[in-house]
Enzyme design. Structure first.
Site, PDB file in Angstrom:
ATOM      1  N   LYS A 226      -0.770   8.260   2.822  1.00 35.54           N
ATOM      2  CA  LYS A 226      -0.379   7.938   1.452  1.00 35.54           C
ATOM      3  C   LYS A 226      -1.487   8.241   0.452  1.00 35.54           C
ATOM      4  O   LYS A 226      -1.211   8.589  -0.697  1.00 35.54           O
ATOM      5  CB  LYS A 226       0.044   6.468   1.370  1.00 35.54           C
ATOM      6  CG  LYS A 226       1.382   6.183   2.036  1.00 35.54           C
ATOM      7  CD  LYS A 226       2.490   7.074   1.498  1.00 35.54           C
ATOM      8  CE  LYS A 226       3.863   6.634   1.938  1.00 35.54           C
ATOM      9  NZ  LYS A 226       4.926   7.563   1.466  1.00 35.54           N
TER      10      LYS A 226
ATOM     11  N   TYR B 260      -0.881   5.386   8.167  1.00 33.65           N
ATOM     12  CA  TYR B 260      -0.026   5.324   6.980  1.00 33.65           C
ATOM     13  C   TYR B 260      -0.859   5.387   5.699  1.00 33.65           C
ATOM     14  O   TYR B 260      -0.552   6.143   4.766  1.00 33.65           O
ATOM     15  CB  TYR B 260       0.794   4.042   7.037  1.00 33.65           C
ATOM     16  CG  TYR B 260       1.693   3.782   5.860  1.00 33.65           C
ATOM     17  CD1 TYR B 260       2.858   4.512   5.661  1.00 33.65           C
ATOM     18  CD2 TYR B 260       1.392   2.763   4.950  1.00 33.65           C
ATOM     19  CE1 TYR B 260       3.698   4.249   4.589  1.00 33.65           C
ATOM     20  CE2 TYR B 260       2.220   2.496   3.875  1.00 33.65           C
ATOM     21  CZ  TYR B 260       3.372   3.239   3.703  1.00 33.65           C
ATOM     22  OH  TYR B 260       4.206   2.983   2.639  1.00 33.65           O
TER      23      TYR B 260
END
Length: 303
Positions: A175, A171
């Site tokens: 990001k 993640y």
């Protein structure tokens, strides 16, 4: 409907629940016609349902706004193309894109499987790139035809991407990639009338209310709900509006009533020997530079 987005058409991904839903409702309240995109997966990104997107679109219409649901997979070329087509075919234009769709599959790095890496990077990074690419192609064509738009893109990054987060290598990497994508897109698309910014929100969603249950809980006394997703949406609405003219290539944090402009990666303390270092000398130089840093290092375990 009147408002700062009156007459504008905005596509929002991941708009069936959480932050995306809050953004879609806020945009509609400010006059936008909204394409509500959501594949309807579970929190881990499996399954699919048309219900979340349809419910948000219906809620907007009940409130007097205009909305259409899109339930394709925006991490595929066909799904991303159909999202943009939904705006053009339904409303005849597209003025802004809010990339918000995502899910998490948290694992410590040594336990993180390839499938979990690929799935999370796919939805967060490829799921930003493909809708952006198709929207940008449309806006470039408009500009070349002499109809330069006042187009806006709001991407969704995270504190995990900016500072790192234990258990979220997939993640956080995705990001962080969204930030780089935002900077490149802002530079490349400015000539076509397109502004591109990114937002790192902190709010109560399906991704945060489990791992950070105590911090995300609504106040028991009925006071200001600092973690309500709707707190983040006003900044998204403004960035998607024509009022944000001149603001591009920026990364913002938004939480409760706080808005922060992130300063990103800037050169910090430096030293120059004027010739090649030995390894030992390089090490001593680094040790001397680190205490002079203005910004803190990574916050381990940040949401």
């Amino acid at each position: 409907m009147n408002g700062i987005c009156a007459g504008r058409v905005v596509a929002v991904t991941g708009a069936g629940r959480g932050l995306g839903r809050a953004h879609a409702l806020a945009l509609a309240a400010e006059g936008a016609r909204v394409v509500v995109g959501d594949l309807g997966t579970d929190p881990a990104g499996t399954g699919a349902s048309t219900d979340p997107a349809q419910r948000t679109a219906e809620e907007i219409r009940r409130r007097g706004g205009e909305a259409v649901a899109h339930t394709g997979d925006i991490a595929t070329a066909a799904g991303a193309a159909s999202l943009i087509a939904a705006a053009l075919e339904t409303y005849g234009r597209l003025d802004a894109l809010v990339n918000n769709a995502g899910f998490v599959r948290d694992r410590m790095l040594v336990n993180l499987g390839e499938d979990d890496w690929d799935a999370v990077v796919r939805v967060h990074l490829k799921g930003h790139f493909l809708p952006l690419r198709h929207a940008a192609a449309h806006w470039r064509a408009e500009a070349k035809a002499g109809r330069t738009p006042q187009a806006r893109v709001v991407n969704t990054t995270s504190g995990a991407g900016l500072l790192g987060s234990v258990g979220q290598a997939n993640y956080a990497a995705a990001k962080a990639g969204v930030v780089a994508l935002t900077l490149v897109a802002a530079a490349e698309l400015a000539r076509y009338g397109v502004q591109v910014n990114a937002l790192a929100p902190a709010a109560r969603t399906r991704m945060t209310e489990g791992p950070f249950a105590e911090a995300m809980a609504p106040p028991a006394d009925g006071g200001f709900d600092a973690m309500a997703p709707a707190n983040v949406s006003p900044l998204v609405v403004w960035l998607a509006s024509a009022d944000s003219d001149g603001v591009t290539g920026q990364v913002f944090e938004a939480e409760a009533g706080r808005i922060t402009v992130m300063e990103g990666w800037h050169p910090g303390p430096t030293t120059d020997k004027g010739e090649r270092w030995t390894p030992a000398e390089a090490g001593r130089a680094v040790r001397a530079l680190l205490p002079r840093m203005r910004l803190p290092g990574p916050v381990y375990g940040a949401p």
